[in-house]
Design an enzyme around this catalytic site. Structure first.
Site, mmCIF file in Angstrom:
data_model
loop_
_atom_site.group_PDB
_atom_site.id
_atom_site.type_symbol
_atom_site.label_atom_id
_atom_site.label_comp_id
_atom_site.label_asym_id
_atom_site.label_seq_id
_atom_site.Cartn_x
_atom_site.Cartn_y
_atom_site.Cartn_z
ATOM 1 N N GLY A 14 33.330 42.733 31.743
ATOM 2 C CA GLY A 14 33.590 43.536 32.934
ATOM 3 C C GLY A 14 32.485 43.521 33.973
ATOM 4 C CG HIS A 111 38.428 29.204 38.175
ATOM 5 N ND1 HIS A 111 38.892 29.400 36.888
ATOM 6 C CD2 HIS A 111 37.994 27.919 38.238
ATOM 7 C CE1 HIS A 111 38.748 28.264 36.207
ATOM 8 N NE2 HIS A 111 38.210 27.363 37.006
#
Length: 202
Positions: A14, A111
């Site tokens: 996270g 990404h």
């Protein structure tokens, strides 16, 4: 105008969620994190959300008959909270049209490569194995393919002599944590437009 309400989807540590939450807390990002969606209830991101005061929807995919089944439940949670943007930040599940279609143009992913190079799992490892001299970070819209949606923004990260997966990952993640809140902020201000595969900011 009410703040844009976003949902962050994450499966692991996270760190990108934390970067977004910190930017909101520090008033550098004018959005509201309305929900964390996580497919691993024991993931560290869940604790980060709790500390940030963000409600979490946690689920175990194996408890559902199909991806579509749990995505319908997620969709209902998003609609209930008036979510305007989904941010995939280390969410390790393939999405189906159940979520992609109603949120097309309102769902982004980060990404760790310069797409279209090295899509899919382990973009950092793929780049090292291939021997490229530069790689980087891409934020793109999600279209249901494998990291194939229209590209919103990219930043280059040079591959240094002697780089390991850990050393390169550290620099790439630092760029992710700056670029993702920036893109969310531009979307929230209405500065991002999508026309086919062409995305303009400003």
């Amino acid at each position: 105008m009410a703040n844009l309400r976003i949902a962050v989807f994450a499966s692991g540590q996270g760190s990108n969620f934390q970067a977004i939450a910190d930017a909101v807390r520090d008033r550098k990002l004018d959005v509201e994190i309305g929900l964390l969606v996580c497919d691993k209830p024991s993931a560290p991101v869940v604790e980060r959300a709790a500390k940030a005061g963000v409600e979490a929807f946690l689920f175990k995919p194996k408890e559902y008959a199909s991806r579509e089944d749990y995505e319908r439940v997620i969709l209902a949670e998003l609609e209930k909270r008036g979510i305007g943007l989904i941010v995939l930040a280390g969410y390790m599940r393939i999405l189906t049209p159940v979520l992609v279609e109603p949120f097309y143009g309102r769902m982004i992913n980060v990404h760790p490569s310069l797409l279209p190079a090295f899509p899919g799992v382990d973009g950092i490892g793929q780049a090292l194995e291939y021997g490229v001299k530069v790689t980087g970070v891409t934020v793109h819209y999600v279209d249901g393919g494998l990291d194939s949606g229209p590209i919103i923004a990219q930043r280059v990260v040079e591959v240094e002599h002697g780089d390991t997966r850990d050393s390169l990952s550290e620099r790439i993640h630092a760029v992710e944590q700056a670029l993702l809140p920036y893109v969310i902020g531009q979307i929230a201000r209405g500065n991002v437009s999508l026309d086919g595969r062409n995305v303009t900011i400003g």
